[in-house]
Design a protein around this motif. Structure first.
Motif, PDB file in Angstrom:
ATOM      1  N   ILE A 205       0.851  -1.186   0.000  1.00  0.00           N
ATOM      2  CA  ILE A 205       0.000   0.000   0.000  1.00  0.00           C
ATOM      3  C   ILE A 205       0.892   1.242   0.000  1.00  0.00           C
ATOM      4  CG2 ILE A 205      -1.760   1.319   1.258  1.00  0.00           C
ATOM      5  CD1 ILE A 205      -2.831  -1.297   0.237  1.00  0.00           C
TER       6      ILE A 205
ATOM      7  N   LYS B 129       1.716   5.016   0.639  1.00  0.00           N
ATOM      8  CA  LYS B 129       1.297   6.106   1.517  1.00  0.00           C
ATOM      9  C   LYS B 129       2.019   7.376   1.091  1.00  0.00           C
ATOM     10  CE  LYS B 129       0.482   3.025   5.346  1.00  0.00           C
ATOM     11  NZ  LYS B 129       1.239   2.114   6.124  1.00  0.00           N
TER      12      LYS B 129
ATOM     13  N   ASP C  87       5.589   7.911   2.047  1.00  0.00           N
ATOM     14  CA  ASP C  87       6.589   7.065   1.386  1.00  0.00           C
ATOM     15  C   ASP C  87       6.930   7.514  -0.030  1.00  0.00           C
ATOM     16  OD1 ASP C  87       6.558   5.459   3.662  1.00  0.00           O
ATOM     17  OD2 ASP C  87       4.962   4.186   2.846  1.00  0.00           O
TER      18      ASP C  87
ATOM     19  N   GLU D 120       2.392  -1.356  -6.558  1.00  0.00           N
ATOM     20  CA  GLU D 120       1.868  -0.594  -5.430  1.00  0.00           C
ATOM     21  C   GLU D 120       0.363  -0.459  -5.566  1.00  0.00           C
ATOM     22  OE1 GLU D 120       5.657   2.428  -4.986  1.00  0.00           O
ATOM     23  OE2 GLU D 120       3.932   3.035  -6.156  1.00  0.00           O
TER      24      GLU D 120
ATOM     25  N   ALA E 216      -3.824   3.706  -1.195  1.00  0.00           N
ATOM     26  CA  ALA E 216      -4.589   3.572   0.037  1.00  0.00           C
ATOM     27  C   ALA E 216      -6.070   3.833  -0.227  1.00  0.00           C
ATOM     28  CB  ALA E 216      -4.058   4.554   1.086  1.00  0.00           C
TER      29      ALA E 216
ATOM     30  N   THR F  35      -7.988   7.186  -1.711  1.00  0.00           N
ATOM     31  CA  THR F  35      -7.206   7.946  -2.687  1.00  0.00           C
ATOM     32  C   THR F  35      -8.100   8.263  -3.885  1.00  0.00           C
ATOM     33  OG1 THR F  35      -5.174   6.846  -1.995  1.00  0.00           O
ATOM     34  CG2 THR F  35      -5.141   7.929  -4.144  1.00  0.00           C
TER      35      THR F  35
ATOM     36  N   PHE G  35      -4.147  11.866  -2.060  1.00  0.00           N
ATOM     37  CA  PHE G  35      -4.127  10.896  -0.965  1.00  0.00           C
ATOM     38  C   PHE G  35      -5.073  11.338   0.142  1.00  0.00           C
ATOM     39  CE2 PHE G  35      -0.457   9.506  -3.161  1.00  0.00           C
ATOM     40  CZ  PHE G  35      -0.216   8.197  -2.763  1.00  0.00           C
TER      41      PHE G  35
END
Length: 131
Positions: free
Chosen positions: A2, A4, A7, A63, A66, A69, A129
């Motif tokens: 996931i 974020k 990151d 990936e 989340a 999003t 996000f």
């Protein structure tokens, strides 16, 4: 994994992935959108909107976004026609990450090259996000 916002690394490049433009996929797409444009069949051209299938972030990154999003915007730039059966090289890079008015924006770019190494499509994707 996931993804974020914390990151996200601006400038991070993702290695090229191969995508073969399969005839079956093109035919299924044309049927699904009810597009009977003869040129696509006659010249074996890939419809421009089909780029959404291979010029997307998930094609280059392992990936998941989340929950919550939002896919805010996507822009395509076309440089060269793509034909059925072509092998494409698809790679991505994180272009920007910023916070604005309490929202977290990430801009990602997916570049698509043909087997001759020529750039054929660029997709710029903006996501927001969750807070």
């Amino acid at each position: 994994m996931i993804m974020k916002f914390a990151d996200v690394k601006v400038g991070k490049e993702y290695p090229a992935q191969e995508f073969v433009v399969a005839e079956e996929g093109i035919r299924a797409y044309l049927a699904a959108v009810k597009d009977n444009t003869e040129l696509y069949e006659k010249e074996r051209l890939v419809p421009p909107a089909y780029a959404a299938v291979f010029a997307r972030w998930e094609a280059v990154a392992d990936e998941q976004l989340a929950d919550g999003t939002v896919h805010a915007k996507q822009k395509f730039e076309y440089y060269k026609p793509i034909h059925w059966g072509e092998k494409l090289s698809v790679k991505g890079v994180v272009k920007e990450a910023k916070e604005k008015r309490g929202m977290k924006f990430v801009v990602r770019e997916v570049d698509v090259y043909d087997s001759e190494g020529d750039l054929v499509v660029v997709s710029t994707i903006t996501v927001i996000f969750p807070a």
